[in-house]
Design an enzyme around this catalytic site. Structure first.
Site, short mmCIF file in Angstrom:
data_model
loop_
_atom_site.label_atom_id
_atom_site.label_comp_id
_atom_site.label_asym_id
_atom_site.label_seq_id
_atom_site.Cartn_x
_atom_site.Cartn_y
_atom_site.Cartn_z
N SER A 73 0.73 -1.41 -0.01
CA SER A 73 0.01 -0.04 -0.05
C SER A 73 0.83 1.20 0.19
O SER A 73 2.04 1.11 0.24
CB SER A 73 -0.80 0.03 1.24
OG SER A 73 -1.46 1.25 1.31
N TYR B 234 -2.53 -1.56 10.16
CA TYR B 234 -2.46 -1.50 8.74
C TYR B 234 -1.11 -1.16 8.13
O TYR B 234 -0.44 -1.87 7.40
CB TYR B 234 -3.41 -0.82 8.03
CG TYR B 234 -3.80 -0.98 6.62
CD1 TYR B 234 -4.77 -1.73 6.09
CD2 TYR B 234 -3.34 0.09 5.79
CE1 TYR B 234 -4.89 -2.24 4.63
CE2 TYR B 234 -3.44 -0.28 4.33
CZ TYR B 234 -4.21 -1.30 3.82
OH TYR B 234 -4.32 -1.39 2.67
#
Ligand SMILES: NC(=O)c1ccc[n+]([C@@H]2O[C@H](COP(=O)([O-])OP(=O)(O)OC[C@H]3O[C@@H](n4cnc5c(N)ncnc54)[C@H](O)[C@@H]3O)[C@@H](O)[C@H]2O)c1
Length: 279
Positions: A145, A158
């Site tokens: 990401s 995350y």
């Protein structure tokens, strides 16, 4: 894109979003597919869409939880039998936790997220590497990401998972090159992609008004479609890219964090505050 014709491709998390679009694109290019997801309904829909697109497509759909180590290794063996040859493995399945500071996030929630976003990628990579070794070419795509480059408040779990995916994938890439392997790998870093990931996020704490706005407004706020993301990921495989930074938002923020490594956090806070004000 001829390279993908008759190639064997494995995609986890194919029941939605980027994974579904990767499956559709690869099916249209003539690849044989092993698609999986923990969400059976989503997976069934993807399989139907593939068959509507190409009734001759070879597609094997399997219910799989990528955080289950034994299940992933057994799945890899089964997939070798189902497809014959495996060339491309896309470790795409992932989840999010709705905002919560590290203090507010329970260790259970943190470990749940790591078990899918990091361990799932580790198992998929380890289980398929020996199988790719038997093919004429092999490529692993691990979906990290933009949050694998930058730390963001209330995204500690995350962030940890996506930094870990990037680190492992970059190390693997060097190991494969040093060994003159015919297998390669790419680390993918999307910015905001219009998918259900935020809407499906597990809730780490009671949501504030801003959290709810971010969760509900995510798809409108995200700049890139899942279809475009899938096309760019496959183009990166063809070019054998080490790293794909996906979307103008990701490219801009990546530039900021590389040029201002000590100050990017203030820029992020400004960016998020402005986005919330517009929602
Ligand atoms: N959407 C974005 O803005 C964005 C940005 C950066 C990175 N990503 C990453 O892209 C990947 C795909 O996400 P998406 O945006 O398409 O989200 P999505 O929610 O649309 O798709 C994710 C899929 O993963 C599946 N999944 C969840 N847990 C699983 C498990 N334990 N085992 C197997 N499958 C499981 C879900 O059922 C879902 O079908 C994820 O790794 C995500 O972290 C997304």
């Amino acid at each position: 894109m001829d390279k993908f014709k008759n190639a064997g491709a494995v995609i986890t998390g194919a029941g939605s979003g980027i994974g579904r679009q990767l499956a559709l694109k690869l099916a249209s290019l003539g690849a044989s597919l092993a698609i999986s997801d923990i969400d059976q309904d989503g997976l069934d829909q993807t399989e139907k869409l593939i068959r509507d697109l190409n009734s001759d497509a070879k597609v094997v759909a399997t219910s799989l939880d990528v955080s289950n180590r034994e299940a992933v290794f057994a799945y890899a063996e089964q997939t070798k039998n189902d497809l014959g040859t495996v060339n491309l493995v896309i470790n795409n399945a992932g989840v999010a936790l709705s905002s919560g500071t590290l203090i507010e996030t329970s260790v259970d929630d943190f470990e749940w997220l790591m078990s899918i976003n990091f361990s799932g990628v580790l198992y998929g990579t380890k289980a398929f590497l020996p199988i790719l070794d038997n093919a004429s070419w092999g490529h692993i795509v691990n979906i990290s990401s933009l949050f694998g480059f930058i730390g963001v408040a209330e995204q500690s779990a995350y962030n940890a998972s996506k930094f870990a995916v990037r680190g492992m994938t970059e190390a693997l890439r060097q190991e494969l090159e040093l060994a003159n392997s015919h297998i390669s790998c790419t680390s993918v870093h999307p910015g905001g992609i219009k998918t259900s990931i935020a809407a499906n996020a597990r809730v780490a704490k009671e949501l504030t008004e801003d959290d709810t706005k971010l969760r509900e407004g995510f798809e409108a706020f995200a700049m890139t479609t899942a279809e475009s993301a899938a096309e760019q990921i496959l183009a990166a495989v063809l070019k054998d890219r080490r790293r794909l930074v996906l979307g103008m938002d990701a490219k801009f923020i990546d530039w900021v964090q590389r040029h201002f490594p000590n100050h990017y956090q203030k820029v992020m806070q400004w960016f998020i505050t402005r986005a919330l004000a517009k929602m």
